[in-house]
Enzyme design. Sequence first.
Site, short mmCIF file in Angstrom:
data_model
loop_
_atom_site.label_atom_id
_atom_site.label_comp_id
_atom_site.label_asym_id
_atom_site.label_seq_id
_atom_site.Cartn_x
_atom_site.Cartn_y
_atom_site.Cartn_z
N GLU A 75 -9.18 4.95 6.75
CA GLU A 75 -9.52 6.07 7.58
C GLU A 75 -10.30 6.99 6.85
O GLU A 75 -11.26 7.62 7.15
CB GLU A 75 -8.18 6.68 8.13
CG GLU A 75 -8.44 8.10 9.11
CD GLU A 75 -7.39 8.59 9.48
OE1 GLU A 75 -6.33 8.32 8.92
OE2 GLU A 75 -7.65 9.89 10.17
N TYR A 76 -9.59 7.61 5.47
CA TYR A 76 -10.12 8.43 4.82
C TYR A 76 -11.60 7.96 4.05
O TYR A 76 -12.68 8.87 4.08
CB TYR A 76 -9.43 8.93 3.61
CG TYR A 76 -8.44 10.11 4.11
CD1 TYR A 76 -7.40 9.95 4.97
CD2 TYR A 76 -8.45 11.35 3.38
CE1 TYR A 76 -6.91 10.86 5.51
CE2 TYR A 76 -7.60 12.24 3.83
CZ TYR A 76 -6.82 12.24 4.88
OH TYR A 76 -5.93 13.30 5.09
N GLU A 77 -11.41 6.88 3.92
CA GLU A 77 -12.65 6.14 3.34
C GLU A 77 -13.93 6.20 4.38
O GLU A 77 -15.14 6.57 3.99
CB GLU A 77 -12.65 4.74 2.91
CG GLU A 77 -13.41 3.92 2.13
CD GLU A 77 -13.21 2.64 1.44
OE1 GLU A 77 -12.16 2.42 1.64
OE2 GLU A 77 -13.69 2.19 0.73
N ASP A 133 -12.30 9.27 -3.22
CA ASP A 133 -13.47 10.05 -3.29
C ASP A 133 -13.29 11.21 -4.24
O ASP A 133 -14.63 11.91 -4.66
CB ASP A 133 -13.75 10.66 -1.71
CG ASP A 133 -12.59 11.73 -1.80
OD1 ASP A 133 -11.30 11.28 -1.98
OD2 ASP A 133 -12.69 13.05 -1.63
N ASP A 193 9.48 8.37 0.71
CA ASP A 193 8.76 8.68 -0.50
C ASP A 193 8.74 7.68 -1.64
O ASP A 193 9.75 7.17 -1.91
CB ASP A 193 9.36 9.84 -1.13
CG ASP A 193 8.48 10.63 -2.10
OD1 ASP A 193 7.82 9.90 -2.99
OD2 ASP A 193 8.07 11.74 -2.09
N GLU A 232 0.88 -1.09 0.17
CA GLU A 232 0.01 0.01 -0.05
C GLU A 232 0.89 1.19 -0.06
O GLU A 232 1.77 1.50 1.00
CB GLU A 232 -0.88 0.16 1.17
CG GLU A 232 -1.83 1.48 1.18
CD GLU A 232 -2.66 1.56 2.07
OE1 GLU A 232 -3.61 2.59 2.31
OE2 GLU A 232 -2.55 0.99 3.42
N LYS A 290 -4.06 21.44 -8.29
CA LYS A 290 -3.18 22.29 -9.39
C LYS A 290 -2.38 21.46 -10.40
O LYS A 290 -1.54 20.72 -10.09
CB LYS A 290 -2.29 23.38 -8.64
CG LYS A 290 -2.80 23.96 -7.42
CD LYS A 290 -1.95 25.36 -7.36
CE LYS A 290 -2.85 26.31 -6.39
NZ LYS A 290 -2.42 26.42 -5.22
N ASP A 337 -3.37 11.61 -2.10
CA ASP A 337 -3.40 12.87 -2.30
C ASP A 337 -3.95 13.46 -3.65
O ASP A 337 -3.22 13.19 -4.70
CB ASP A 337 -2.11 14.01 -2.05
CG ASP A 337 -1.85 13.47 -0.59
OD1 ASP A 337 -2.71 13.34 0.35
OD2 ASP A 337 -0.61 12.99 -0.32
C1 LIG Z 1 -4.84 11.55 1.69
S1 LIG Z 1 -3.89 10.48 2.84
C2 LIG Z 1 -4.63 9.00 2.87
C3 LIG Z 1 -4.28 8.08 3.96
C4 LIG Z 1 -5.03 6.55 3.95
N1 LIG Z 1 -4.46 5.80 2.63
C5 LIG Z 1 -6.59 6.53 4.02
O1 LIG Z 1 -7.06 6.28 2.81
O2 LIG Z 1 -6.78 7.00 4.90
C6 LIG Z 1 -2.58 10.15 1.59
C7 LIG Z 1 -1.47 9.81 2.34
O3 LIG Z 1 -0.33 9.53 1.04
C8 LIG Z 1 0.99 9.94 1.52
N2 LIG Z 1 1.77 10.10 0.31
C9 LIG Z 1 1.37 10.64 -0.82
N3 LIG Z 1 2.50 10.61 -1.82
C10 LIG Z 1 3.16 9.71 -1.25
C11 LIG Z 1 4.56 9.21 -1.61
N4 LIG Z 1 4.93 9.60 -2.88
N5 LIG Z 1 4.95 8.25 -1.10
C12 LIG Z 1 4.82 7.84 0.00
N6 LIG Z 1 3.69 8.43 0.72
C13 LIG Z 1 2.84 9.35 0.03
C14 LIG Z 1 0.62 11.05 2.25
O4 LIG Z 1 1.79 11.59 2.92
C15 LIG Z 1 -0.57 11.05 3.02
O5 LIG Z 1 -0.39 10.47 4.28
#
Ligand SMILES: C[S@@+](CC[C@H](N)C(=O)[O-])C[C@H]1O[C@@H](n2cnc3c(N)ncnc32)[C@H](O)[C@@H]1O
Length: 233
Positions: free
Chosen positions: A192-194, A154, A96, A42, A122, A118
């Site tokens: 969590e976001y779901e 979403d 990352d 994931e 933009k 995310d």
């Molecule tokens: C909006 S949150 C959603 C969290 C979780 N997947 C959920 O559905 O509840 C997106 C997460 O992805 C991480 N993220 C975004 N780009 C990433 C990357 N290139 N590598 C690792 N993590 C990343 C962000 O730091 C953030 O914690």
Amino acid sequence: MRMRNLPWAEPFLAEQSAVIKDPATYKGKWKKTLERSCLHVEIGTGKGDYWIQMGQQYTDLGWIGIERNKNVAALAMKKFIQQCPDADHMLFINQDAESLSSWFDEAEIDVIHLNFSDPWPKKRAHKKRLSNKKFIQQYAYVLHPEGEIQMKTDNASLFEYSLLEFQKEGWILHDVSVDFRREEHPEDAISEYETRFMNLGQPIYRAVWKKATSTPLINEEHQEKKLPSIDRK
Ligand SMILES: C[S@@+](CC[C@H](N)C(=O)[O-])C[C@H]1O[C@@H](n2cnc3c(N)ncnc32)[C@H](O)[C@@H]1O
């Protein structure tokens, strides 16, 4: 949403054996390390709900969580220690995912999960989207020929963008839903976001892609039922 800085996060993560500090040294060895023949990853676990629940539900599979933000990664690890103290089939990377193909070997991953990534609305930030071609090309390398990407969101514009990006890169759409939680899906954990978006009554979009090299969805049995081609006169 900006996560506040947790001063304990870095030292805490540094002492966790489940957090892999140098993932490149595991390249080609993840399945052997976890003693599992199928590997799920994931990307962007956030606070880890999905990674933990799926790891608990499917102990016969290997589960790698990737999260670049150290503060949320620390919260995910705290939950993991409490909820899965004996799990030997789950590991975590607090980096990352842009380096994905230096951590995983060709065809090493069976399923990649992208949950509520995310949206980076933009245009100039689209390259940071986890469904940008820069990432898709790495997925093509690390995914098994029969492997798949499972994405939930979403966000309608991110969903549209992702459908087009995967198509442009030649991937095959194997499943799609614009209201995934309309039916019960006990096989798939709710992130969590779901939970947040479901509580707001918003539909959950979901898509599953496979590489063009995978077995085509339309097999011979389906082809018999295929509509006749339009006769253009
Ligand atoms: C909006 S949150 C959603 C969290 C979780 N997947 C959920 O559905 O509840 C997106 C997460 O992805 C991480 N993220 C975004 N780009 C990433 C990357 N290139 N590598 C690792 N993590 C990343 C962000 O730091 C953030 O914690």
